[in-house]
Design a protein around this motif. Structure first.
Motif, PDB file in Angstrom:
ATOM      1  N   ARG A 111       3.340  -9.770   4.020  1.00 25.31           N
ATOM      2  CA  ARG A 111       4.688  -9.170   4.534  1.00 25.31           C
ATOM      3  C   ARG A 111       4.355  -7.532   5.018  1.00 25.31           C
ATOM      4  NH1 ARG A 111       9.814  -9.464   5.496  1.00 25.31           N
ATOM      5  NH2 ARG A 111       9.689 -11.658   6.134  1.00 25.31           N
ATOM      6  N   GLN A 112       3.303  -7.081   4.184  1.00 28.43           N
ATOM      7  CA  GLN A 112       2.968  -5.548   4.710  1.00 28.43           C
ATOM      8  C   GLN A 112       2.452  -5.685   6.042  1.00 28.43           C
ATOM      9  OE1 GLN A 112       0.737  -3.251   1.621  1.00 28.43           O
ATOM     10  NE2 GLN A 112       1.080  -5.102   0.341  1.00 28.43           N
ATOM     11  N   VAL A 115       5.292  -5.979   8.495  1.00 28.46           N
ATOM     12  CA  VAL A 115       6.164  -4.894   8.609  1.00 28.46           C
ATOM     13  C   VAL A 115       5.478  -3.739   9.505  1.00 28.46           C
ATOM     14  CG1 VAL A 115       6.875  -2.883   7.351  1.00 28.46           C
ATOM     15  CG2 VAL A 115       7.545  -4.997   6.651  1.00 28.46           C
ATOM     16  N   ALA A 116       4.114  -3.586   9.189  1.00 31.70           N
ATOM     17  CA  ALA A 116       3.343  -2.578   9.970  1.00 31.70           C
ATOM     18  C   ALA A 116       3.147  -2.729  11.370  1.00 31.70           C
ATOM     19  CB  ALA A 116       2.105  -2.171   9.109  1.00 31.70           C
ATOM     20  N   ARG A 119       6.110  -2.386  13.647  1.00 30.73           N
ATOM     21  CA  ARG A 119       6.547  -1.038  13.930  1.00 30.73           C
ATOM     22  C   ARG A 119       5.264  -0.385  14.624  1.00 30.73           C
ATOM     23  NH1 ARG A 119       9.090  -2.560   9.717  1.00 30.73           N
ATOM     24  NH2 ARG A 119      10.930  -1.569   9.131  1.00 30.73           N
ATOM     25  N   PHE A 121       1.964  -0.085  14.028  1.00 29.22           N
ATOM     26  CA  PHE A 121       0.974   0.526  13.341  1.00 29.22           C
ATOM     27  C   PHE A 121      -0.290  -0.477  13.059  1.00 29.22           C
ATOM     28  CE2 PHE A 121       4.389   3.001  12.072  1.00 29.22           C
ATOM     29  CZ  PHE A 121       3.971   4.388  12.048  1.00 29.22           C
TER      30      PHE A 121
END
Ligand SMILES: [Mn+2]
Ligand SMILES: [Mn+2]
Ligand SMILES: [Zn+2]
Ligand SMILES: [Zn+2]
Lengths: 143, 143
Positions: A111-112, A115-116, A119, A121
């Motif tokens: 999930r991390q 999420v990154a 966006r 990243f």
DNA sequence: TTTGAAGATGATAATGGTTCTCATTTGCAA
DNA sequence: TTGCAAATGAGAACCATTATCATCTTCAAA
């Protein structure tokens, strides 16, 4: 084989010196898995090894850069090191006794990433620290 | 209403003083959401407010305890504060420009709870920091 | 309004963790 | 063995933060 060999250091491009061997041996002894510079320094002195605090700091940083150790920035200001055993994990820190428990959760990890990247990243690393109390009134982790 | 009122402070049990009002106003201005003590100090001086650095540190800590601000311990040693708007979130920090992006992921949050309670911990709080690079070579977050 | 005491401020000293300096010592290739 | 680059360690320096304390504000009560 698990005891510190000069090879561990040579492989990392570091000269095999007494302080370096002692520090690596301390981490490999497994007595304390997570140690601050001060912890390491005191342990070495207790073991009769005569080392300078500056050397401890230098060596810890070198070991981190060489990938032998991992550094963590927990709350409380001082960084803490542990042996790098290749397996990433996150930490639960007991607010009562300071005990550190490790965990790995694949769902959290993926999930991390999601999420990154969503966006824009490119993740380098992350730190997930859960600060908690032991559930039982007599803290079971006290040492 | 969004401008700092003496009531914001009174409700927190704090006297309504000039430095406190200025610091709260700075955070409410929304120019910079995440600021260190030094950041706040410099901004106030730039605004023509004559304040002492010790007071900034004191007030930030008081605001944190009063629940007006939230403190974060990012890598790099200095703590960073932001206005507490009730909504918990975690952070992605750009390693290039230092830009901080906020996110909230319900799946991560619930998994953390699960992991901790499974191991007999009662969670107080947690910090999840993702350190990353902006994907495009010209860092889009540069300011 | 005036007033006085509790509380707040700010210059500066002190602290704690960490890094730097540099004279001396050590590891190791030749 | 020797020579020298690299490493060490005692102590100074550094940096973020906190403590001190004399002076200044705030604000409730008169
Ligand atoms: Mn660990
Ligand atoms: Mn935030
Ligand atoms: Zn515990
Ligand atoms: Zn960026």
């Amino acid at each position: 084989m698990d005891k510190p060999q000069p090879d561990d250091l040579k492989d990392a491009g570091l000269k095999s010196t007494v302080p370096r061997l002692n520090i690596l041996a301390l981490f490999k002894s497994g007595q304390e898995r997570h140690m601050s510079a001060e912890d390491v320094y005191k342990q070495l002195l207790a073991n009769g090894d005569d080392v300078g605090l500056a050397t401890v700091y230098r060596v810890l940083t070198q070991f981190e850069q060489a990938g032998l150790l991992v550094r963590h920035y927990f709350e409380g200001g001082k960084s803490v090191f542990e042996l790098n055993q290749g397996k990433h994990h996150d930490h639960i820190v007991c607010l009562q006794c300071g005990h550190v428990e490790e965990f790995y959760d694949a769902a959290i990890e993926s999930r991390q990433e999601k999420v990154a990247t969503e966006r824009g990243f490119a993740v380098h690393n992350h730190s997930l620290h859960i600060y908690a109390d032991c559930v039982n009134k007599a803290c079971p982790h006290k040492h």
